[in-house]
Motif scaffolding. Structure first.
Motif, PDB file in Angstrom:
ATOM      1  N   ILE A   1       4.384   0.577  -6.327  1.00  0.00           N
ATOM      2  CA  ILE A   1       3.542   1.226  -5.324  1.00  0.00           C
ATOM      3  C   ILE A   1       4.388   1.921  -4.267  1.00  0.00           C
ATOM      4  O   ILE A   1       4.149   3.089  -3.921  1.00  0.00           O
ATOM      5  CB  ILE A   1       2.599   0.190  -4.680  1.00  0.00           C
ATOM      6  N   GLU A   2       5.399   1.240  -3.758  1.00  0.00           N
ATOM      7  CA  GLU A   2       6.204   1.777  -2.655  1.00  0.00           C
ATOM      8  C   GLU A   2       7.179   2.863  -3.108  1.00  0.00           C
ATOM      9  O   GLU A   2       7.683   3.622  -2.275  1.00  0.00           O
ATOM     10  CB  GLU A   2       6.930   0.642  -1.962  1.00  0.00           C
TER      11      GLU A   2
ATOM     12  N   TRP B   1       4.043   6.466   5.032  1.00  0.00           N
ATOM     13  CA  TRP B   1       2.698   5.953   4.783  1.00  0.00           C
ATOM     14  C   TRP B   1       2.646   4.954   3.630  1.00  0.00           C
ATOM     15  O   TRP B   1       1.696   4.923   2.865  1.00  0.00           O
ATOM     16  CB  TRP B   1       1.744   7.123   4.536  1.00  0.00           C
ATOM     17  N   SER B   2       3.691   4.140   3.536  1.00  0.00           N
ATOM     18  CA  SER B   2       3.678   3.031   2.582  1.00  0.00           C
ATOM     19  C   SER B   2       4.036   1.748   3.322  1.00  0.00           C
ATOM     20  O   SER B   2       4.438   1.770   4.495  1.00  0.00           O
ATOM     21  CB  SER B   2       4.663   3.267   1.433  1.00  0.00           C
ATOM     22  N   SER B   3       3.931   0.635   2.621  1.00  0.00           N
ATOM     23  CA  SER B   3       4.191  -0.675   3.221  1.00  0.00           C
ATOM     24  C   SER B   3       5.671  -1.025   3.253  1.00  0.00           C
ATOM     25  O   SER B   3       6.046  -2.058   3.809  1.00  0.00           O
ATOM     26  CB  SER B   3       3.444  -1.762   2.436  1.00  0.00           C
ATOM     27  N   TYR B   4       6.535  -0.181   2.678  1.00  0.00           N
ATOM     28  CA  TYR B   4       7.938  -0.553   2.516  1.00  0.00           C
ATOM     29  C   TYR B   4       8.620  -0.868   3.847  1.00  0.00           C
ATOM     30  O   TYR B   4       9.268  -1.907   3.990  1.00  0.00           O
ATOM     31  CB  TYR B   4       8.698   0.557   1.786  1.00  0.00           C
TER      32      TYR B   4
ATOM     33  N   TYR C   1       9.511   7.394   3.589  1.00  0.00           N
ATOM     34  CA  TYR C   1       8.096   7.760   3.573  1.00  0.00           C
ATOM     35  C   TYR C   1       7.335   6.933   4.596  1.00  0.00           C
ATOM     36  O   TYR C   1       7.450   5.704   4.640  1.00  0.00           O
ATOM     37  CB  TYR C   1       7.509   7.529   2.171  1.00  0.00           C
TER      38      TYR C   1
ATOM     39  N   TYR D   1       0.842  -1.196   0.000  1.00  0.00           N
ATOM     40  CA  TYR D   1       0.000   0.000   0.000  1.00  0.00           C
ATOM     41  C   TYR D   1       0.873   1.241   0.000  1.00  0.00           C
ATOM     42  O   TYR D   1       2.051   1.203   0.401  1.00  0.00           O
ATOM     43  CB  TYR D   1      -0.934   0.038   1.226  1.00  0.00           C
ATOM     44  N   CYS D   2       0.324   2.332  -0.471  1.00  0.00           N
ATOM     45  CA  CYS D   2       0.958   3.642  -0.352  1.00  0.00           C
ATOM     46  C   CYS D   2      -0.150   4.684  -0.353  1.00  0.00           C
ATOM     47  O   CYS D   2      -0.957   4.739  -1.288  1.00  0.00           O
ATOM     48  CB  CYS D   2       1.938   3.899  -1.504  1.00  0.00           C
TER      49      CYS D   2
ATOM     50  N   HIS E   1      -2.743   3.811  -3.363  1.00  0.00           N
ATOM     51  CA  HIS E   1      -2.402   2.622  -4.138  1.00  0.00           C
ATOM     52  C   HIS E   1      -2.453   1.426  -3.201  1.00  0.00           C
ATOM     53  O   HIS E   1      -1.858   1.453  -2.113  1.00  0.00           O
ATOM     54  CB  HIS E   1      -0.981   2.714  -4.701  1.00  0.00           C
TER      55      HIS E   1
ATOM     56  N   ASN F   1       6.208   5.272  -5.171  1.00  0.00           N
ATOM     57  CA  ASN F   1       5.414   6.444  -5.542  1.00  0.00           C
ATOM     58  C   ASN F   1       5.944   7.746  -4.949  1.00  0.00           C
ATOM     59  O   ASN F   1       6.054   8.747  -5.661  1.00  0.00           O
ATOM     60  CB  ASN F   1       3.949   6.228  -5.142  1.00  0.00           C
TER      61      ASN F   1
END
Length: 233
Positions: free
Chosen positions: A122-123, A140-143, A138, A54-55, A62, A125
């Protein structure tokens, strides 16, 4: 112009994007992001949907989602997420109105060839948007959760392609970090982006043939190649 027929299949990964109405801001403060992720964690279980990536960007999201045996779970999840976010925004701003575009975009993703590439897309972005220098910067992503730097959210489900990267979690994380650092070729970005915008499949000809067989419908083919496997095992 007629709407593109959405292809949604049970137990297949789907790249999903939902944008703010007229590209308006949907996440204005940290709590807005946190609330959306909390809702996603709760609702994914309620509707039997797995989250692979997610992002959350300022005016869109996303998601890489896998509905279970019921394909309807994907649409139900997206509808519930949008409704909760809209009620929250209208309440705090003392208004009524639309927050999201009326229809999210989605593309079924070929697991063995494109799943990790799509997660990377996605990650990355925030990097492509020049908001951060690296994916790990970042919040607010799943990375960070994927590579073990943030274990607090517990939102991600482990996908089989990530598991195949190594014998243990540390090895998988190191290989995935290297994969993301390599960045993405322009043609790979265009393929993923165009498939999403057109509601087509993110995959090669073999995958298109497979989905046509599953659905019983012809799906438009596009010129496309197989992305190079840059992860060394």
């Amino acid at each position: 112009m007629p709407r593109i027929v959405r292809v949604v299949l049970p137990n297949y990964p789907h790249h999903v994007v939902q944008r703010g109405h007229n590209r308006q801001v949907v996440f204005a403060a940290d709590y807005d992001y946190q609330r959306y992720l909390t809702d996603l964690r709760e609702l994914k279980d309620a509707f039997g949907v797995k989250v692979y990536a997610y992002c959350l960007m300022t005016n869109h999201v996303h998601l890489l989602l896998v509905p279970g045996d019921s394909a309807a779970g994907l649409g139900q999840l997206m509808k519930a997420l949008a409704a909760r976010a809209t009620r929250y925004r209208n309440r705090i701003e003392r208004r009524s109105g639309i927050l999201w575009e009326s229809r999210y975009k989605s593309s079924v993703v070929q697991s063995d060839t494109y799943l990790l590439a799509c997660a990377r897309y996605i990650e990355l972005n925030p990097v492509r948007a020049r908001m951060t220098a690296e994916a790990g910067d970042y919040a607010w992503s799943s990375y960070c959760e994927r590579i073990g730097q943030d274990t607090g959210s517990g939102l991600l489900d482990t996908d089989p392609c990530f598991l195949a990267l190594g014998c243990d979690h540390d090895e998988r994380c190191e290989r995935y970090k290297s994969f993301v650092k390599q960045g993405m070729r322009t043609d790979e970005i265009c393929l993923i982006r165009n498939a999403l915008q057109r509601g087509q499949l993110t995959g090669n000809k073999r995958f298109i043939d497979e989905i046509e067989l599953v659905t019983g419908h012809r799906i438009e083919q596009r010129g496309q190649g197989r992305p190079k496997k840059n992860i060394k095992k």
